[in-house]
Scaffold this motif. Structure first.
Motif, PDB file in Angstrom:
ATOM      1  N   ALA A   9       0.900  -1.212   0.040  1.00 23.77           N
ATOM      2  CA  ALA A   9      -0.082   0.026  -0.037  1.00 23.77           C
ATOM      3  C   ALA A   9       0.865   1.318  -0.039  1.00 23.77           C
ATOM      4  O   ALA A   9       0.259   2.349   0.024  1.00 23.77           O
ATOM      5  CB  ALA A   9      -0.766   0.018   1.396  1.00 23.77           C
ATOM      6  N   GLY A  12       1.592   3.292  -5.847  1.00 26.95           N
ATOM      7  CA  GLY A  12       0.988   2.515  -7.388  1.00 26.95           C
ATOM      8  C   GLY A  12      -0.283   2.201  -6.886  1.00 26.95           C
ATOM      9  O   GLY A  12      -0.989   2.850  -6.221  1.00 26.95           O
ATOM     10  N   ILE A  13      -0.724   1.020  -7.309  1.00 18.08           N
ATOM     11  CA  ILE A  13      -2.076   0.555  -7.313  1.00 18.08           C
ATOM     12  C   ILE A  13      -2.785   0.346  -5.715  1.00 18.08           C
ATOM     13  O   ILE A  13      -3.827   0.622  -5.487  1.00 18.08           O
ATOM     14  CB  ILE A  13      -2.095  -0.781  -8.048  1.00 18.08           C
ATOM     15  N   GLY A  14      -1.735  -0.206  -5.028  1.00 21.34           N
ATOM     16  CA  GLY A  14      -2.157  -0.459  -3.747  1.00 21.34           C
ATOM     17  C   GLY A  14      -2.424   0.814  -2.809  1.00 21.34           C
ATOM     18  O   GLY A  14      -3.452   0.860  -1.979  1.00 21.34           O
ATOM     19  N   TYR A 166       8.426 -13.232 -13.837  1.00 26.26           N
ATOM     20  CA  TYR A 166       7.367 -12.706 -13.117  1.00 26.26           C
ATOM     21  C   TYR A 166       6.024 -13.287 -13.655  1.00 26.26           C
ATOM     22  O   TYR A 166       5.184 -13.795 -12.975  1.00 26.26           O
ATOM     23  CB  TYR A 166       7.346 -11.275 -13.734  1.00 26.26           C
ATOM     24  N   VAL A 199      -0.737  -0.275 -16.196  1.00 24.81           N
ATOM     25  CA  VAL A 199      -0.929   0.928 -15.502  1.00 24.81           C
ATOM     26  C   VAL A 199       0.161   1.900 -15.191  1.00 24.81           C
ATOM     27  O   VAL A 199       1.257   1.089 -14.932  1.00 24.81           O
ATOM     28  CB  VAL A 199      -1.626   0.343 -14.208  1.00 24.81           C
TER      29      VAL A 199
HETATM   30  N1  NAP Z   1       1.369  -1.678 -12.978  1.00 24.82           N
HETATM   31  C1  NAP Z   1       1.016  -2.188 -14.007  1.00 24.82           C
HETATM   32  O1  NAP Z   1       0.797  -2.025 -15.290  1.00 24.82           O
HETATM   33  C2  NAP Z   1       0.831  -3.722 -13.681  1.00 24.82           C
HETATM   34  C3  NAP Z   1       0.342  -4.731 -14.668  1.00 24.82           C
HETATM   35  C4  NAP Z   1      -0.231  -5.802 -14.303  1.00 24.82           C
HETATM   36  C5  NAP Z   1      -0.060  -6.441 -12.878  1.00 24.82           C
HETATM   37  N2  NAP Z   1       0.245  -5.312 -12.008  1.00 24.82           N
HETATM   38  C6  NAP Z   1       0.166  -5.946 -10.472  1.00 24.82           C
HETATM   39  O2  NAP Z   1      -0.478  -4.821  -9.712  1.00 24.82           O
HETATM   40  C7  NAP Z   1       0.120  -4.943  -8.574  1.00 24.82           C
HETATM   41  C8  NAP Z   1       0.643  -3.684  -8.080  1.00 24.82           C
HETATM   42  O3  NAP Z   1       1.743  -3.229  -9.010  1.00 24.82           O
HETATM   43  P1  NAP Z   1       2.228  -1.624  -9.113  1.00 24.82           P
HETATM   44  O4  NAP Z   1       2.468  -1.370 -10.397  1.00 24.82           O
HETATM   45  O5  NAP Z   1       1.424  -0.799  -8.393  1.00 24.82           O
HETATM   46  O6  NAP Z   1       3.610  -1.894  -8.278  1.00 24.82           O
HETATM   47  P2  NAP Z   1       4.659  -0.661  -7.463  1.00 24.82           P
HETATM   48  O7  NAP Z   1       4.045   0.368  -7.914  1.00 24.82           O
HETATM   49  O8  NAP Z   1       6.012  -1.355  -8.020  1.00 24.82           O
HETATM   50  O9  NAP Z   1       4.293  -1.208  -6.219  1.00 24.82           O
HETATM   51  C9  NAP Z   1       4.780  -2.425  -5.447  1.00 24.82           C
HETATM   52  C10 NAP Z   1       4.177  -2.621  -4.075  1.00 24.82           C
HETATM   53  O10 NAP Z   1       4.744  -3.778  -3.594  1.00 24.82           O
HETATM   54  C11 NAP Z   1       5.282  -3.662  -2.426  1.00 24.82           C
HETATM   55  N3  NAP Z   1       6.435  -4.863  -2.087  1.00 24.82           N
HETATM   56  C12 NAP Z   1       6.980  -5.152  -2.896  1.00 24.82           C
HETATM   57  N4  NAP Z   1       7.637  -6.347  -2.488  1.00 24.82           N
HETATM   58  C13 NAP Z   1       6.992  -6.602  -1.222  1.00 24.82           C
HETATM   59  C14 NAP Z   1       7.178  -7.494  -0.088  1.00 24.82           C
HETATM   60  N5  NAP Z   1       8.061  -8.389  -0.115  1.00 24.82           N
HETATM   61  N6  NAP Z   1       6.444  -7.222   0.896  1.00 24.82           N
HETATM   62  C15 NAP Z   1       5.567  -6.177   0.972  1.00 24.82           C
HETATM   63  N7  NAP Z   1       5.384  -5.221   0.059  1.00 24.82           N
HETATM   64  C16 NAP Z   1       5.977  -5.500  -0.934  1.00 24.82           C
HETATM   65  C17 NAP Z   1       6.120  -2.380  -2.725  1.00 24.82           C
HETATM   66  O11 NAP Z   1       6.542  -1.610  -1.501  1.00 24.82           O
HETATM   67  P3  NAP Z   1       7.845  -0.790  -1.250  1.00 24.82           P
HETATM   68  O12 NAP Z   1       7.389   0.476  -1.625  1.00 24.82           O
HETATM   69  O13 NAP Z   1       8.474  -1.027  -0.147  1.00 24.82           O
HETATM   70  O14 NAP Z   1       8.787  -1.395  -2.399  1.00 24.82           O
HETATM   71  C18 NAP Z   1       4.999  -1.577  -3.298  1.00 24.82           C
HETATM   72  O15 NAP Z   1       4.165  -1.117  -2.306  1.00 24.82           O
HETATM   73  C19 NAP Z   1       1.002  -5.926  -8.375  1.00 24.82           C
HETATM   74  O16 NAP Z   1       0.793  -7.261  -8.069  1.00 24.82           O
HETATM   75  C20 NAP Z   1       1.586  -6.192  -9.879  1.00 24.82           C
HETATM   76  O17 NAP Z   1       1.860  -7.284 -10.528  1.00 24.82           O
HETATM   77  C21 NAP Z   1       0.437  -4.256 -12.293  1.00 24.82           C
END
Ligand code: NAP
Length: 270
Positions: A9, A12-14, A166, A199
């Protein structure tokens, strides 16, 4: 008073899930982050119904402590778990299997293990930690954020070889969610693997960033996506993607439990 736990959280998306869900009066939202001190955008929300808890999703003890804290606030229940945290592919992990081989086969195994550790095992640990609370909840939904890159049909049709570690880890996640769905249907808990589309979570840096290899892989992907989905105009914003996914989550019923759906609530990934 529906309660939500959202992992990853901090950004990003979280972060956007927490922002949107906590804007609804009556919702109680728990944002789990790896590091509370650096999750400044989440803490800056500063809303009474937002609770920031620290837990790496690979740390069973930290998850158990977080679940205990959620239970303390909610009176021992949880309505919806959104497992969003993930190890996103960067550097060499944007590659397909063939570009690791034959000289970097050990790196392939190492990258797959790293991806599985967070994207599969992390979700299993999180689900297990919160299941006792979910069983006592009213809404009873578990959402795992997946990716269209984990879809077998489109991988073959669009010929997507990149982001192998991934994609493999997320495909395994989809099956794990289906297994939980089968076992917990009789308890009324609906599970879903949910892809958000592409996204832009780069926070202004743009999605075409990283090493020349990463940019090259992303460009190849974008061209292939555009061929398969001519209407696709590029990445959505976190606001758009989370609004779309919230509708799919709201519409989820036990009959659809275990499915793998896109932000449109079907198998159209973009
Ligand atoms: N963005 C896209 O285009 C896209 C497309 C398909 C799927 N998704 C999926 O959507 C979800 C969110 O993606 P996003 O783009 O928002 O990613 P992001 O901006 O890179 O954020 C990733 C989040 O996961 C956290 N995280 C990573 N490893 C962790 C761990 N071991 N324990 C706890 N937290 C951890 C990060 O925390 P820190 O801040 O501490 O690093 C960050 O809050 C993911 O499941 C991703 O696979 C995204």
């Amino acid at each position: 008073m529906p309660s939500y736990v959202v992992t990853g959280a901090s950004r990003g998306i979280g972060l956007e899930f927490v922002r949107q869900l906590s804007s609804i009066p009556g919702n109680e939202v728990f944002g789990l982050v790896r590091n509370k001190s650096t999750a400044t955008r989440l803490t800056a929300l500063d809303r009474p119904n937002v609770h920031v808890l620290q837990a790496d999703v690979t740390d069973k003890k930290a998850l158990s402590d977080a679940a205990a804290e959620v239970g303390r606030v909610t009176g021992g229940k949880l309505d919806v778990l959104i497992s969003n945290a993930a190890l996103i592919p960067t550097g060499r992990a944007v590659r397909g299997v063939r570009s690791y081989l034959p000289d970097h086969a050990d790196e392939l195994i190492s990258d797959v293990k790293d991806a599985l550790n967070v994207n599969l095992i992390g979700v299993l640990l999180t689900t297990n930690a919160f299941l006792p609370l979910l069983l006592q909840g009213s809404v009873k939904k578990v959402i795992a954020i997946s990716t269209g890159l984990a879809d077998l049909d489109s991988t073959l049709e669009v010929e997507i070889s990149s982001t192998a570690p991934y994609s493999i880890s997320k495909a395994a996640l989809n099956m794990a969610i289906a297994k939980y769905a089968v076992d917990y249907k009789k308890d009324g808990i609906a599970f879903l693997s949910l892809a958000p589309g592409v996204v832009d979570t780069s926070e202004g840096k743009g999605v075409m960033q990283g090493s020349p290899e990463e940019i090259q892989e992303n460009m190849v992907l974008a061209v292939r996506f555009q061929k398969k989905y001519p209407h696709w105009l590029g990445p959505s914003t976190p606001e758009e993607a989370v609004s779309q996914m919230r509708k799919v989550i709201d519409d989820l019923t036990l009959e659809k439990s275990g499915d793998f759906l896109s932000q449109y609530g079907n198998k159209q990934w973009l």
